[in-house]
Design an enzyme around this catalytic site. Sequence first.
Site, short mmCIF file in Angstrom:
data_model
loop_
_atom_site.label_atom_id
_atom_site.label_comp_id
_atom_site.label_asym_id
_atom_site.label_seq_id
_atom_site.Cartn_x
_atom_site.Cartn_y
_atom_site.Cartn_z
N TYR A 218 -19.52 -36.46 -16.41
CA TYR A 218 -19.15 -36.69 -17.69
C TYR A 218 -18.70 -35.55 -18.53
O TYR A 218 -19.21 -34.36 -18.23
CB TYR A 218 -20.34 -37.61 -18.43
CG TYR A 218 -21.54 -37.34 -18.40
CD1 TYR A 218 -21.71 -36.15 -18.58
CD2 TYR A 218 -22.69 -38.35 -18.61
CE1 TYR A 218 -23.55 -35.87 -18.77
CE2 TYR A 218 -23.84 -38.10 -19.06
CZ TYR A 218 -24.38 -36.62 -18.74
OH TYR A 218 -25.80 -36.66 -18.99
N GLU A 219 -18.30 -35.54 -19.80
CA GLU A 219 -17.65 -34.57 -20.57
C GLU A 219 -16.59 -33.79 -19.89
O GLU A 219 -16.53 -32.67 -20.12
CB GLU A 219 -19.02 -33.76 -21.04
CG GLU A 219 -20.11 -34.51 -21.77
CD GLU A 219 -19.51 -35.59 -22.83
OE1 GLU A 219 -18.45 -35.18 -23.37
OE2 GLU A 219 -20.22 -36.43 -23.30
N GLY A 220 -15.97 -34.56 -19.01
CA GLY A 220 -14.66 -33.91 -18.38
C GLY A 220 -15.45 -33.49 -16.96
O GLY A 220 -16.17 -32.52 -16.73
#
Length: 596
Positions: A446-448
């Site tokens: 997550y978050e890229g």
Amino acid sequence: MKNKGASVATYKSPVQDMEFVLNEIINVGSLTEIEKFEDATEDIITGVLDEAAKQIDNTIGVLNESGDAEGASLNNGEVTTPEGFKEAYASYAESGWIGLDKDIEFDGQGLPYVLATAVTDMLSGANAAFSLYPGLSNGAYEALKAHGTQAQKETYMSHLSLGDWSGTMCLTEPGAGSDLGQVRTKAVPQEDGSYLIEGNKIFITAGEHDLTDNIIHLVLARTPDAPEGIRGISMFVVPKFLINEDGSLGERNAAECANIEEKMGIHGSSTCVMNFTDAKGYLVGELNKGIQNMFVMMNAARLMVGLQGLGVAERATQNAITYAKERKQGRPLTRKAESSFDSDTIIVHPDVRRMLFTMKALTEGCRMMAYDTAKHVDLSENHPDEAVRNASKARVDLMTPVCKAFITDVGVEVSGLGVQVYGGHGYIKEHGMEQNMRDSKIFCIYEGTNGIQAMDLVGRKLSMNDGQLPIDFFAEVKSELASASAEMAFVTQPLTSALSALEEVTAWLIKSKEEDLNDSAAAAVDYLQMFGLVSLGYYWLRAAKVASGKEGVFYQGKLATANFFATKLLPRVHGLAPVVMSGSRCVMEPSEELIV
């Protein structure tokens, strides 16, 4: 009943190592030269770390195992967090930890971000799932601070600092994951200046819970006449409860949790499917500038996620060391000829020591890298000299994808080694080590994803400011090498060689982007690993310089770990270099049909 000889995983905030990094590696005391941070003295920092450790270890850390077993639950649109979370969160917020680095004008304490980074490190190690509830509020605060109107700042930011309200990031949709240009959530303008938000968001961390009075959703959506793609996305603030003119909470907004995802790990964190059905929202920043606005929040979140990887790695390392010193199994090769059948603790075995030193070298090295990056965040935002601000911002830009991706990869590697040290006991749920593995994997996603972080490093950061970002960092490493004494040769020689390899590969990558973009894309992940390893080599050189000549187990342990890193881990760079420069032909030339 627990198996005899198999300890239950626990966590104790590594305050001594944190103080070592803050005071002796990155010289956090130099921040007191900035007027805003003049009160952030060594005594204050020590007091903050001690008090944070006491509360986090004793109230939040003890909920890690039970929170994982119970998880969050959904009933009629309302989410209940695991038993004990609500009380622990209230105590954490009331003690001021959420607002530690927030602005005084918005009820924060105005202390450096790097100090809040250390507290987040503790929180993540104690209970990674719990850390997500206050963690997302930090990003919402920063986005509103950077792009909100004065009225929006006054409405939301104090509550986010105090922790009685929390924040979320609502980006991902079923058809739009990392490709935010595919976002289809609608925002229809109303006569009163508000917007009606219609759409569905998935994977929304802390989208609904029972810890705070209100939840402030920052939602990406597009207006009816917006251009296609990412150029047509805007950001809106959509509160769970609308706010009356006097600041009190009004009626419930039409933002509802439809489902909680059943996940591999971080069970105590509510990961929600959110439905917005003509929910009232308010534009944040300019129309069609939502991606640029959201990057403020995403960059803050990416640094936070790196700290989650660090925290779980610390937890795994602590328990593996304790277990290795207690668990008796076999005898070292040097005792094989003895007639005695007495077993030794497994820490005598070379392979166990290899694993423990790997865990220590990666975890403690990542702490130095993360805290130094956090200090540059403070300098980039607060130093009176514009040149210093710009140089520090460039460092943060360069290191953000490295901190996010490299440290979270370390979290997975170290968690796996922790299970391996325990052997069969590590694979059994009741001993707590397998939870580290389950929790840690999401940090790489997550978050890229870490692949996206690597592409950011190779595709954007190497070229920013005419390619100056890596050049400046390499120059800093060379300066550190040049000032090292001959007794540091055990680090300087392998680091010099590794840096040379990284510079060669960097030059190849920059040139390759002009000829075949697939070459750099295929090499990005391996290149980021190289960059992370050389970065850790740089910090371990600094640590070795500080520890050299000092007495005591702590400092001698630092020298031993620096030597291990330089000898056993830093040479990984030389295996990665030819992989990076091999290009993309073996990846891209085979047809899709051959991947079966």
